[in-house]
Design a protein around this motif. Structure first.
Motif, PDB file in Angstrom:
ATOM      1  N   ARG A  42       0.815  -1.278   0.035  1.00 52.63           N
ATOM      2  CA  ARG A  42      -0.138  -0.004   0.052  1.00 52.63           C
ATOM      3  C   ARG A  42       0.770   1.182   0.173  1.00 52.63           C
ATOM      4  NH1 ARG A  42      -2.913   3.940   3.081  1.00 52.63           N
ATOM      5  NH2 ARG A  42      -5.092   4.016   2.661  1.00 52.63           N
ATOM      6  N   ALA A  43       1.859   1.276   0.930  1.00 50.93           N
ATOM      7  CA  ALA A  43       2.850   2.591   0.916  1.00 50.93           C
ATOM      8  C   ALA A  43       3.650   2.803  -0.324  1.00 50.93           C
ATOM      9  CB  ALA A  43       3.687   2.199   2.096  1.00 50.93           C
ATOM     10  N   GLN A  44       3.971   1.883  -1.027  1.00 48.87           N
ATOM     11  CA  GLN A  44       4.503   1.624  -2.139  1.00 48.87           C
ATOM     12  C   GLN A  44       3.732   2.219  -3.340  1.00 48.87           C
ATOM     13  OE1 GLN A  44       7.581  -1.033  -3.191  1.00 48.87           O
ATOM     14  NE2 GLN A  44       8.882  -0.971  -1.171  1.00 48.87           N
ATOM     15  N   THR A  45       2.718   1.542  -3.362  1.00 49.45           N
ATOM     16  CA  THR A  45       1.745   2.178  -4.559  1.00 49.45           C
ATOM     17  C   THR A  45       1.404   3.571  -4.162  1.00 49.45           C
ATOM     18  OG1 THR A  45       0.405  -0.230  -4.351  1.00 49.45           O
ATOM     19  CG2 THR A  45      -0.663   1.667  -5.273  1.00 49.45           C
ATOM     20  N   ILE A  46       1.138   4.193  -3.111  1.00 46.18           N
ATOM     21  CA  ILE A  46       1.016   5.463  -2.806  1.00 46.18           C
ATOM     22  C   ILE A  46       2.090   6.275  -3.293  1.00 46.18           C
ATOM     23  CG2 ILE A  46       0.528   7.178  -1.013  1.00 46.18           C
ATOM     24  CD1 ILE A  46      -1.030   5.391   0.588  1.00 46.18           C
ATOM     25  N   ALA A  47       3.151   5.928  -3.103  1.00 43.15           N
ATOM     26  CA  ALA A  47       4.374   6.631  -3.422  1.00 43.15           C
ATOM     27  C   ALA A  47       4.909   6.363  -4.697  1.00 43.15           C
ATOM     28  CB  ALA A  47       5.731   5.918  -2.633  1.00 43.15           C
ATOM     29  N   LEU A  48       4.787   5.172  -5.473  1.00 44.12           N
ATOM     30  CA  LEU A  48       5.253   5.217  -6.736  1.00 44.12           C
ATOM     31  C   LEU A  48       4.147   4.814  -7.721  1.00 44.12           C
ATOM     32  CD1 LEU A  48       7.870   2.277  -5.600  1.00 44.12           C
ATOM     33  CD2 LEU A  48       8.321   4.936  -6.259  1.00 44.12           C
ATOM     34  N   GLY A  49       2.959   4.691  -7.395  1.00 38.48           N
ATOM     35  CA  GLY A  49       1.850   4.004  -8.444  1.00 38.48           C
ATOM     36  C   GLY A  49       2.197   2.578  -8.535  1.00 38.48           C
ATOM     37  N   TRP A  50       1.085   1.753  -8.953  1.00 39.23           N
ATOM     38  CA  TRP A  50       1.102   0.425  -9.030  1.00 39.23           C
ATOM     39  C   TRP A  50       2.245  -0.194  -9.996  1.00 39.23           C
ATOM     40  CZ3 TRP A  50       0.287  -3.428  -5.853  1.00 39.23           C
ATOM     41  CH2 TRP A  50      -0.051  -4.605  -6.410  1.00 39.23           C
ATOM     42  N   ASP A  51       2.234   0.469 -11.083  1.00 37.05           N
ATOM     43  CA  ASP A  51       3.443   0.132 -12.094  1.00 37.05           C
ATOM     44  C   ASP A  51       4.784   0.266 -11.444  1.00 37.05           C
ATOM     45  OD1 ASP A  51       1.324  -0.530 -13.847  1.00 37.05           O
ATOM     46  OD2 ASP A  51       1.723   1.431 -14.850  1.00 37.05           O
ATOM     47  N   GLY A  52       5.045   0.983 -10.551  1.00 41.10           N
ATOM     48  CA  GLY A  52       6.200   1.255  -9.813  1.00 41.10           C
ATOM     49  C   GLY A  52       6.679   0.098  -8.850  1.00 41.10           C
ATOM     50  N   VAL A  53       5.569  -0.587  -8.512  1.00 37.85           N
ATOM     51  CA  VAL A  53       5.635  -1.579  -7.220  1.00 37.85           C
ATOM     52  C   VAL A  53       6.222  -2.714  -7.689  1.00 37.85           C
ATOM     53  CG1 VAL A  53       4.563  -2.889  -5.473  1.00 37.85           C
ATOM     54  CG2 VAL A  53       3.659  -0.581  -6.136  1.00 37.85           C
ATOM     55  N   ARG A  54       7.348  -3.392  -7.153  1.00 41.08           N
ATOM     56  CA  ARG A  54       7.871  -4.539  -7.341  1.00 41.08           C
ATOM     57  C   ARG A  54       7.931  -5.484  -5.966  1.00 41.08           C
ATOM     58  NH1 ARG A  54       7.364  -2.519 -11.437  1.00 41.08           N
ATOM     59  NH2 ARG A  54       8.762  -1.627 -12.857  1.00 41.08           N
TER      60      ARG A  54
END
Length: 222
Positions: A42-54
């Motif tokens: 959730r934190a990474q989606t907020i920060a990076l957008g879902w495409d940026g989540v690894r």
């Protein structure tokens, strides 16, 4: 030395009790592990957008191995579903609370629930990230709010229908279920593509909700 204790010995009973405690602890440990991973996603989606989540980045943020993330969720799509489900569960709980807070005041309860849904979605950083990612080409999170929105629709409609059953006079339950489903679908569409201020939309949807619910309630004649 090294032999297992007798079945009737105190040591055996203690060992069995320890195993039982371990088994009871395992589901709670697994839940905490999954929650930590979803929190990181959730934190990474907020920060990076879902495409940026690894998956590797999620694993590192959660303090677990990359393989553990795959073991728990299977794939990035599985993690997306878990993330969407938890967000929906949170929304549904808040909608239920808004409905219940107004007792028998049907209009106030309906308005509070609809307005909260629209306003919370507008201010929710995860929903914003989902919509932003979708505009950039992501196709794994937005569908849980739109084309594959069974999760949102089923959970939210059930809460609204339960409230109507408890609050309104007895009526045609199939028509009432259709009313609940229609209102939820319209609310989701306004979350994804808002056209008017939240208060204006909430008032219009409340008027429509009351009309549909009242239409599902036969008029009593003397």
């Amino acid at each position: 030395m090294g032999e297992l204790p007798d079945a009737g010995s105190g040591s055996s009973r203690d060992g069995s009790g320890s195993r039982r405690r371990t088994r009871r602890a395992e589901p709670e440990l697994s839940k905490r592990l999954r929650d930590a991973i979803v929190d990181a996603a959730r934190a990474q989606t907020i920060a990076l957008g879902w495409d940026g989540v690894r998956m590797g980045g999620v694993a590192q943020a959660a303090g677990v191995s990359r393989q553990t993330v795959y073991n728990e969720f299977g794939s990035k799509a599985g993690l997306a579903e878990a993330l969407a489900r938890r967000e929906v569960d949170r929304f549904v709980g808040e909608v239920r609370a808004a409905l219940d807070a107004h007792g028998d005041d049907v209009r106030a309860a309906a308005y509070a629930a609809i307005r909260h849904t629209l306003a919370a979605a507008a201010d929710n950083p995860l929903v914003k990230a989902i919509l932003t990612s979708a505009r950039g080409g992501s196709d794994e999170l937005l569908p849980y709010l739109t084309t594959r929105s069974e999760l949102v629709l089923a959970e939210s409609s059930a809460v609204l229908l339960d409230w109507a059953d408890r609050t309104l006079p007895a009526g045609d339950r199939r028509a009432r279920a259709f009313a609940a489903d229609t209102i939820v679908r319209l609310a989701v569409s306004h979350i994804v593509l808002p056209r008017s201020p939240v208060e204006e939309t909430a008032t219009a949807l409340t008027d429509l909700a009351l009309h549909l619910f009242h239409a599902a309630t036969p008029t009593r004649t003397s």
